[in-house]
Scaffold this motif. Structure first.
Motif, PDB file in Angstrom:
ATOM      1  N   ASP A 243      -3.179  -0.829 -10.569  1.00 60.26           N
ATOM      2  CA  ASP A 243      -1.980  -0.021 -10.768  1.00 60.26           C
ATOM      3  C   ASP A 243      -0.863  -0.588  -9.896  1.00 60.26           C
ATOM      4  OD1 ASP A 243       0.041   1.975 -10.619  1.00 60.26           O
ATOM      5  OD2 ASP A 243      -1.419   3.493 -11.239  1.00 60.26           O
ATOM      6  N   LYS A 245       2.442   0.065  -9.680  1.00 57.16           N
ATOM      7  CA  LYS A 245       3.337   1.022  -9.024  1.00 57.16           C
ATOM      8  C   LYS A 245       2.664   1.679  -7.832  1.00 57.16           C
ATOM      9  CE  LYS A 245       6.361   2.196 -12.909  1.00 57.16           C
ATOM     10  NZ  LYS A 245       6.879   3.293 -13.768  1.00 57.16           N
ATOM     11  N   ASP A 246       1.409   2.086  -8.008  1.00 59.55           N
ATOM     12  CA  ASP A 246       0.682   2.733  -6.918  1.00 59.55           C
ATOM     13  C   ASP A 246       0.495   1.784  -5.742  1.00 59.55           C
ATOM     14  OD1 ASP A 246      -1.115   4.952  -5.853  1.00 59.55           O
ATOM     15  OD2 ASP A 246      -2.532   3.275  -5.920  1.00 59.55           O
ATOM     16  N   THR A 247       0.167   0.535  -6.046  1.00 61.03           N
ATOM     17  CA  THR A 247      -0.035  -0.458  -4.986  1.00 61.03           C
ATOM     18  C   THR A 247       1.239  -0.678  -4.184  1.00 61.03           C
ATOM     19  OG1 THR A 247      -1.760  -1.583  -6.258  1.00 61.03           O
ATOM     20  CG2 THR A 247      -0.685  -2.844  -4.508  1.00 61.03           C
ATOM     21  N   GLN A 249       3.795   1.356  -3.940  1.00 61.07           N
ATOM     22  CA  GLN A 249       4.140   2.573  -3.204  1.00 61.07           C
ATOM     23  C   GLN A 249       3.353   2.656  -1.901  1.00 61.07           C
ATOM     24  OE1 GLN A 249       3.454   5.744  -5.979  1.00 61.07           O
ATOM     25  NE2 GLN A 249       5.476   5.574  -6.926  1.00 61.07           N
ATOM     26  N   ARG A 250       2.048   2.345  -1.977  1.00 56.52           N
ATOM     27  CA  ARG A 250       1.219   2.401  -0.770  1.00 56.52           C
ATOM     28  C   ARG A 250       1.670   1.365   0.255  1.00 56.52           C
ATOM     29  NH1 ARG A 250      -3.470   0.752  -1.559  1.00 56.52           N
ATOM     30  NH2 ARG A 250      -3.599   0.375  -3.796  1.00 56.52           N
TER      31      ARG A 250
END
Length: 271
Positions: A243, A245-247, A249-250
């Protein structure tokens, strides 16, 4: 038949090896930046098995403003084409009934001196619609390069393979934009492995894959395709999606948290 004793096959030194070119054979499956006149000649005379022989100049020949020639191609039906980009539109000039000797001469002249043939009477074909302006960036071990060609990207990978560098990041913007990151992992007593990650900035959701590989042939091919044609690796079992976007964001939150901790430490020290 290919004649290794031909003067075309005996050139050496700088004229016999020009890393800013890529030679594509085997119906697109085989490509090399270690180009010589002899390799061009052999490929041309074996065009029946190759389907086509494609010689790309990584830094195109600029003819006039916003007009450049970036490749030549000889096909098994004995047609010959020169590829041009004019204000983002791809054209090709085509000539039929080209002999092996003529094709060899044209390609070797292009390789040696970036010379183009007289194209009077050739047929002009439009290949695709205008594309967005593309900007590319190359970073090796944290050092950014402003002026480079696809041959430099390939050379960066070779330095990683030889252990001279640890990682590279190549990205480009515009249509089909994305990036590829290659990182060397050394293992005690074993051959090194390479972590490869690529992301394509599709809308609305970007696509991302990563893999750990040790096959240098495929690694080189992936990067050559990506740098030369902005072609992403084909789906394969070793690629694991993630993912994007998730990566990111983190990673952003992690960076912000580290900055907050750094600021708090500075405040405490001042007190």
């Amino acid at each position: 038949m290919f004649n290794p004793k031909s003067p075309r096959g005996r050139l050496s030194g700088k004229l016999a090896k020009k890393p800013q070119y890529v030679l594509v054979t085997e119906n697109g499956e085989e490509r090399t930046s270690n180009v010589t006149d002899a390799k061009i000649m052999k490929a041309v005379y074996n065009v029946d098995s190759n389907e086509y022989v494609y010689l790309m100049k990584c830094r195109p020949v600029i003819l006039v403003r916003e007009t450049e020639c970036f490749a030549l191609c000889f096909y098994s039906d004995l047609s010959f084409a020169a590829f041009f980009e004019v204000k983002g539109i791809i054209f090709r000039m085509v000539k039929s009934g080209v002999s092996y000797d003529e094709a060899t001469d044209i390609m070797c002249d292009f390789f040696q001196t970036a010379q183009l043939p007289d194209m009077s009477g050739w047929v002009c074909e439009k290949r695709k619609a205008p594309t967005q302006h593309t900007e590319s960036n190359l970073s090796v071990d944290g050092e950014d390069f402003r002026h480079f060609g696809c041959a430099d990207v390939v050379a960066a990978l070779e330095n990683i393979i030889e252990g001279k560098s640890k990682w590279l990041l190549y990205d480009f913007t515009g249509e089909n934009g994305g990036y590829i990151n290659i990182h060397r992992h050394n293992k005690d007593g074993e051959a090194p492995e390479y972590k490869v990650e690529w992301v394509k900035w599709t809308e609305p959701t970007p696509i991302g894959y990563h893999a750990i590989v040790s096959d240098l042939t495929r690694l080189r091919r992936w990067l050559w395709d990506f740098a030369a044609e902005h072609k992403y690796p084909d789906p394969a079992p070793e690629w694991k999606s993630f993912d994007v976007k998730d990566t990111f964001q983190r990673l952003t939150f992690k960076f912000l948290n580290e900055e907050d901790k750094s600021d708090n430490t500075s405040d405490n020290n001042e007190r």
